[in-house]
Design an enzyme around this catalytic site. Structure first.
Site, PDB file in Angstrom:
ATOM      1  N   LYS A 191       1.619  -3.758  18.991  1.00  0.00           N
ATOM      2  CA  LYS A 191       2.401  -4.792  19.674  1.00  0.00           C
ATOM      3  C   LYS A 191       3.664  -5.117  18.881  1.00  0.00           C
ATOM      4  O   LYS A 191       3.821  -4.705  17.731  1.00  0.00           O
ATOM      5  CB  LYS A 191       1.546  -6.057  19.834  1.00  0.00           C
ATOM      6  N   ARG A 214      -7.756 -20.449  20.176  1.00  0.00           N
ATOM      7  CA  ARG A 214      -6.525 -19.903  20.741  1.00  0.00           C
ATOM      8  C   ARG A 214      -6.925 -19.253  22.061  1.00  0.00           C
ATOM      9  O   ARG A 214      -7.550 -19.900  22.897  1.00  0.00           O
ATOM     10  CB  ARG A 214      -5.880 -18.920  19.738  1.00  0.00           C
ATOM     11  N   HIS A 259     -11.671 -13.032  17.839  1.00  0.00           N
ATOM     12  CA  HIS A 259     -10.693 -12.891  16.758  1.00  0.00           C
ATOM     13  C   HIS A 259     -10.960 -13.936  15.682  1.00  0.00           C
ATOM     14  O   HIS A 259     -11.182 -15.111  15.986  1.00  0.00           O
ATOM     15  CB  HIS A 259      -9.286 -13.066  17.322  1.00  0.00           C
ATOM     16  N   ARG A 284     -10.043  -3.512  14.866  1.00  0.00           N
ATOM     17  CA  ARG A 284      -8.623  -3.566  15.222  1.00  0.00           C
ATOM     18  C   ARG A 284      -7.787  -3.667  13.949  1.00  0.00           C
ATOM     19  O   ARG A 284      -7.830  -4.681  13.253  1.00  0.00           O
ATOM     20  CB  ARG A 284      -8.344  -4.786  16.109  1.00  0.00           C
ATOM     21  N   TYR A 305      27.563 -20.977   1.856  1.00  0.00           N
ATOM     22  CA  TYR A 305      27.602 -22.274   2.529  1.00  0.00           C
ATOM     23  C   TYR A 305      26.852 -23.357   1.756  1.00  0.00           C
ATOM     24  O   TYR A 305      25.728 -23.138   1.292  1.00  0.00           O
ATOM     25  CB  TYR A 305      26.989 -22.159   3.920  1.00  0.00           C
ATOM     26  N   CYS A 324      23.655 -15.758   5.102  1.00  0.00           N
ATOM     27  CA  CYS A 324      24.476 -16.044   6.287  1.00  0.00           C
ATOM     28  C   CYS A 324      24.047 -15.136   7.442  1.00  0.00           C
ATOM     29  O   CYS A 324      23.138 -14.326   7.316  1.00  0.00           O
ATOM     30  CB  CYS A 324      25.943 -15.822   5.952  1.00  0.00           C
ATOM     31  N   ASP A 367      25.502 -12.564   8.819  1.00  0.00           N
ATOM     32  CA  ASP A 367      25.809 -11.139   8.683  1.00  0.00           C
ATOM     33  C   ASP A 367      25.790 -10.636   7.247  1.00  0.00           C
ATOM     34  O   ASP A 367      26.018  -9.441   7.033  1.00  0.00           O
ATOM     35  CB  ASP A 367      27.214 -10.854   9.240  1.00  0.00           C
TER      36      ASP A 367
END
Length: 394
Positions: A35, A133, A165, A221, A265, A316, A318
């Site tokens: 997944k 869950r 699970h 699993r 920053y 940041c 990028d």
């Protein structure tokens, strides 16, 4: 891109090694969980490697993911476990994909889709044994089992699996593990008494598969462990797992800063001496966690010229800055790093570079999140690939 500024390198030989070793260790069939685009490694490429290494099943969260596997040519057993009300199960049923039911309402929706699929469904039932869950609460389990058995008698589906699970399998001594396993065994007894005879009963994920043999049942699993990452840090695995992902970039710039200069920053880091910084051209827009750049000891590190270089200042969108360590002699002479030199954000760790686990610890998270979120604008390159697997993008 002929010369990427950064890339994800995935070692498919490592995945084959891990999958084969895990299967040999547990002695029962295994499911490779692919997944979320193969935990960030590339779902289709991982699928081919896992099947080649003997993985009996594939596991995905969504029906769309399962159908993508079929469209790519995979014809083996596949389980999908997350659908929403009104979602169309018919294409998955027609493709022979195992779908999961958590409730009688979900069974009714599957039943309505069976006629359009043109064949009986393969249905697995999930019971909530304590994760709170997905899955039927134990109080509603007899009702779900009875409805599933009625549908089986009517020819609408075959119940192929019963599963649950763990919540705390990464803490082997946690009392929840024994409690959940006991509830699961009770749930299996209820199903058996109702006449259900599933092909597989499965409870164990990676950590439990490695560390709790009693929970292996008919199938284990394996998600994170398939990718070579430790699902239970601090509890050594009985197997040599090889991390499959390396994330690398090139220094875009090297610059000197003076004592008292603030960096990035907010000036959350200020140089306490003259030093040299390197600019790494990736950031949180590429899935690099911004919270790995906290001030002080929590900052993550990268590998440059065989040494660890800490992040300085905020990551940041990028780019981010690293200090090219004066204390290990990187700043003088011919070995001084320069523009274009390699930066390893994380990798297997065999050459001293940081690992995904190191980044997880610096970010206050888990290695699952590190590898799954990384990507953005970075292409993937595959090692050990067959020709059909040789290219992909994150």
């Amino acid at each position: 891109m002929s010369h990427p500024r950064a890339e994800i390198v995935v070692d498919l030989d490592a995945i084959r090694h891990n999958v084969a070793g895990l299967r040999d260790l547990v002695g029962v069939p295994t499911m490779t969980v692919v997944k979320a685009d193969g935990y960030g490694h590339g779902m289709l490429e991982v699928t081919r490697a896992a099947r080649a290494a003997g993985s009996d099943w594939l596991g995905v969260a969504t029906l769309d993911e399962a159908l993508a596997l079929r469209a790519a040519g995979d014809s083996g057993p596949v389980l999908a476990w997350l659908a929403v009300p009104g979602e169309d199960h018919a294409p998955a049923i027609a493709a022979g994909i195992d779908v999961t039911a958590y409730s009688t309402d979900e069974l009714a929706e599957i039943a309505a889709d069976v006629a359009r699929a043109g064949r009986p469904a393969r249905v697995q039932l999930k019971v909530d044994t304590g994760l709170s869950r997905g899955g039927a609460p134990i109080a509603h389990w007899p009702e779900l089992v009875a409805a599933a058995r009625d549908g089986e008698r009517a020819g609408r589906w075959r119940v192929t699996g019963i599963w649950s699970h763990f919540a705390c399998s990464d803490e082997p001594a946690h009392p929840a593990n024994a409690a959940q396993e006991a509830v699961f065994r009770d749930a299996l007894a209820v199903a058996e008494a109702a006449g259900l005879r599933p092909e597989v009963r499965h409870l164990a994920n990676s950590a439990a598969g490695l560390l709790r043999p009693s929970a292996r049942f008919d199938l284990v699993r394996f998600g994170l462990a398939s990718y070579g990452l430790d699902p239970a840090p601090g509890h050594p695995a009985p197997l040599d797992l090889v991390p499959a992902m390396t994330v690398r970039a090139e220094l875009a710039m090297v610059k000197d800063v003076a004592a008292g200069d603030g960096v990035s920053y907010g000036h959350t880091w200020v140089a306490d001496r003259a030093t040299t910084l390197g600019l790494v051209p990736v950031g949180y827009g590429d899935g690099v966690p911004r919270h790995a750049s906290g001030p002080g000891v929590r900052s993550a590190e990268v590998g440059v010229a065989g040494h660890r270089s800490p992040i300085r200042g905020r990551i940041c969108m990028d780019q981010f800055m690293v200090e090219l360590r004066p204390d290990v002699g990187l700043l003088d002479g011919p070995q001084r790093p320069g523009r274009g030199d390699e930066v390893v954000l994380f990798g297997p760790g065999r050459d001293g570079e940081p690992t995904a686990q190191h980044w997880a610890e610096a970010s206050g998270t888990i290695s699952y999140e590190i590898v799954t979120r990384i990507g953005g604008r970075m292409p993937r390159r595959y090692l050990g690939a067959e020709p059909a697997e040789s290219a992909g993008s994150a």
